[in-house]
Design an enzyme around this catalytic site. Sequence first.
Site, PDB file in Angstrom:
ATOM      1  N   CYS A   1      43.371  65.686  10.742  1.00  0.00           N
ATOM      2  CA  CYS A   1      43.380  64.725  11.619  1.00  0.00           C
ATOM      3  C   CYS A   1      44.516  63.852  12.266  1.00  0.00           C
ATOM      4  O   CYS A   1      45.180  64.388  13.235  1.00  0.00           O
ATOM      5  CB  CYS A   1      42.076  63.783  11.249  1.00  0.00           C
ATOM      6  SG  CYS A   1      40.921  62.972  12.712  1.00  0.00           S
TER       7      CYS A   1
ATOM      8  N   HIS B   1      37.884  68.008   9.958  1.00  0.00           N
ATOM      9  CA  HIS B   1      37.763  67.772   8.628  1.00  0.00           C
ATOM     10  C   HIS B   1      37.187  68.739   7.624  1.00  0.00           C
ATOM     11  O   HIS B   1      36.000  68.926   7.482  1.00  0.00           O
ATOM     12  CB  HIS B   1      36.899  66.339   8.481  1.00  0.00           C
ATOM     13  CG  HIS B   1      37.600  65.196   8.801  1.00  0.00           C
ATOM     14  ND1 HIS B   1      38.339  64.280   7.937  1.00  0.00           N
ATOM     15  CD2 HIS B   1      37.828  64.753   9.979  1.00  0.00           C
ATOM     16  CE1 HIS B   1      38.901  63.507   8.451  1.00  0.00           C
ATOM     17  NE2 HIS B   1      38.510  63.366   9.807  1.00  0.00           N
TER      18      HIS B   1
ATOM     19  N   GLU C   1      37.166  68.928   4.279  1.00  0.00           N
ATOM     20  CA  GLU C   1      36.306  68.345   3.292  1.00  0.00           C
ATOM     21  C   GLU C   1      34.787  68.341   3.719  1.00  0.00           C
ATOM     22  O   GLU C   1      33.787  68.408   2.850  1.00  0.00           O
ATOM     23  CB  GLU C   1      36.839  67.164   2.601  1.00  0.00           C
ATOM     24  CG  GLU C   1      36.414  65.860   3.675  1.00  0.00           C
ATOM     25  CD  GLU C   1      36.768  65.600   4.942  1.00  0.00           C
ATOM     26  OE1 GLU C   1      36.511  64.759   5.568  1.00  0.00           O
ATOM     27  OE2 GLU C   1      38.022  66.434   5.169  1.00  0.00           O
TER      28      GLU C   1
END
Length: 370
Positions: free
Chosen positions: A257, A343, A345
């Site tokens: 990001c 993202h 995760e």
Amino acid sequence: MSNTPAKQAILLLADGSVYYGKAFGANGTTTGELCFNTGMTGYQEVFTDPSYYGQVVIMNNVHVGNYGVKDGDTESSSVKVRGIIARNLEEQFSRRLANGSLDEYLKANNIVAIEGVDTRELVTRVRTEGAMNCIISSEVTDVAELKKMLAEVPSMDGLELASLVSTEAAYEMGDPNSEIRIAVMDYGVKQNILQCMVDRGAYVRVHPAKTPVETVKAFNADGYFISNGPGDPAAMPYAIDTVKQLVNEEKPVFGICLGHQLLALAHDIPTFKMHHGHRGLNHPVKNLVTGKCEITTQNHGFGVDPEAVKKASHIEITHQNLNDNSIEGIRIKGKPAFSVQYHPESTPGPHDSRYLFDDFIGMIRESKKV
């Protein structure tokens, strides 16, 4: 559930639009940049994501708060959004593992929110007119006064916020005896990003945003991670310089990001403020290396210049957004450095992109021949 009648709240946008609704959470006044999130779940992860610092978030899902809050569903130690807007914010909740209600949680974190707003109309306005500042108040009822207060709020364009959410002191996670050591530059890192590296056997040391490079190098890391975070990446010359120096170490570097944007800026690729950004759990991205597509979690209002990336002979585009063709991933040619705009995760999900952590750990193992 409280039987006290809900207090009125007012939402004023920078374009002069006024919305009336009911107060929720803390009583008060808050300001920030208006944005929207398309996720149907994961509201607590959104509210505690440091990348949302300085922003007021419209939640698209019609019911928010219906499964309460839980200690483990956080991405940082406190709520980071400046305010919340929704159609229905729920005091009542149903979840066996919940620690309490969203209303109690927002009051404890002093977060002002408004419900009863036509979020479909509001999101359409943002999608049409672009991101803009706004103000929510459950204490000031004079619209003229609110306009004066809103006029004082700075634009997100040119705003440096990462240092405000970064850790104040370095800390470690994982097994100190691990063969893999990763130094993290914290510009607003999410806890589940760190957990994804620890789960793969890494020992990580998280450094404050403005840590000198020599201090970071003293950890003797095998790889470097450049984190997500809020604000304008172009307003972070200190971080751009840090990334340049870390890449020159010739050790694996991974950015997510804001980290993706900083890696681009460190290689002379400009960034820009997007019309209304990407935020939610359902953004389609194509991996141009494998040809596979993945549904991704995203939260960003800035992007890297696509034309500049395409012209750059030293950068390979690895991922592309299938909605608007924006650049979602790059790799620096001749360097073990790569990044993605989204993202991986991805809490609470989807988990299509977690292979990127495997790729990063694999690069480190290859560089170490572990």
